[in-house]
Structures are given as C-alpha cells and as structure tokens.
Design an enzyme around this catalytic site. Sequence first.
Site, short mmCIF file in Angstrom:
data_model
loop_
_atom_site.label_atom_id
_atom_site.label_comp_id
_atom_site.label_asym_id
_atom_site.label_seq_id
_atom_site.Cartn_x
_atom_site.Cartn_y
_atom_site.Cartn_z
N ASP A 134 0.87 -1.17 0.00
CA ASP A 134 0.00 0.00 0.00
C ASP A 134 0.91 1.22 0.00
O ASP A 134 1.24 1.77 1.05
CB ASP A 134 -0.91 0.00 1.23
CG ASP A 134 -1.84 1.20 1.27
OD1 ASP A 134 -2.27 1.65 0.18
OD2 ASP A 134 -2.13 1.69 2.38
N GLU A 185 -2.15 -1.96 -5.30
CA GLU A 185 -3.34 -1.38 -5.90
C GLU A 185 -2.92 -0.52 -7.09
O GLU A 185 -1.85 0.09 -7.07
CB GLU A 185 -4.08 -0.49 -4.90
CG GLU A 185 -4.86 -1.26 -3.88
CD GLU A 185 -5.70 -0.36 -2.98
OE1 GLU A 185 -5.67 0.87 -3.16
OE2 GLU A 185 -6.37 -0.90 -2.10
N ASP A 218 -2.15 1.17 7.27
CA ASP A 218 -1.47 0.95 5.99
C ASP A 218 -1.06 -0.51 5.84
O ASP A 218 -1.14 -1.08 4.75
CB ASP A 218 -0.26 1.87 5.85
CG ASP A 218 -0.66 3.34 5.83
OD1 ASP A 218 -1.64 3.67 5.14
OD2 ASP A 218 -0.01 4.14 6.52
#
Length: 157
Positions: free
Chosen positions: A7, A67, A139
């Site tokens: 992340d 992502e 996170d």
Amino acid sequence: MIILGLDPSLSSTGWGVIRSEGARIAHIANGQIKTDAAAPIAERLAALQAGLAAVIAEHRPDRAAAEEIFVNKNPQSTLKLAQARGSVLAACGGAGLAVNEHAARLVKKAVTGTGAAEKTQVAAMVKVLLPAVTIAGSDAADALAVAIADAHLSRRT
C-alpha cells in the site's frame, strides 16, 4: 506461494507478507515504512526504496501485488503517491519480483464482498481472515488486504 502486498504512500507505505496454498492463507509478517516529512523528497523516496528492499530480502516473496494508482482531487497528492509508488516498484523490480496490480474496488470486493467497503471494514475483515495477527497499522492492514486479494484473484485466472 509467498505474496508481498503493498500500500504505497510517501508518508507511510504499508506492507504485508502472506503464504498462499490453494484456498488457504497464512500471515507471515506486516509493517509500515515511514518517512520523515521534514526530509527532502529524494531522501524520502530513497528511504522508502531501501526499507522495502530490506523487507524483500528478509521474506523473499515469490511475487508482489499493489493497488492500481488512482487520481486524487489534489494534483500534488497524486504526484507524491506516484513518486512513492515508483520507489516501491523500483525496489520490487530490483529484486526481480513481478508485481500484480489490482483496482482498489476489486481488492475491497475480494476481501469484504463489496467494492464500496470502508477502510475500517477492510481492516476488520483482514483480522477475520488472519486471526490472532497483530497488524502494524491501517497501511499494513491495507497491504495485507492487497496480498489476500491477489491470492484469491490469482486462483481464479
């Protein structure tokens, strides 16, 4: 299969490592790489890349997952996110790791069942899927969600 979920963020990049064997997943480690907000951007990016390289060297994942980048309303925030993501991808590339990319909505759907889940819902579901795990922060929870989603989505292809 050892999967490193990521992340990326300039201030705090979350990472999570899981083992995936068929439909079973198990937690290996998780954490956050924080950078000094007062430091010059080049130093922050170098610290991020070095920190992630150390995580990769320690856990030796088979692949990584992150992502896909999204565009913020604030162009400066988008630029900082892209720079941090570049450092993360460079660390993975330097270690010879392939990086699978997944849309945020797809990660949320794979972990919670809905693509519109809130961060708290994602973190709660990560705790359900990886019971008794101490998560290093929000996170790290997001990074573990990315790794879990990657394990799930890779079985379907």
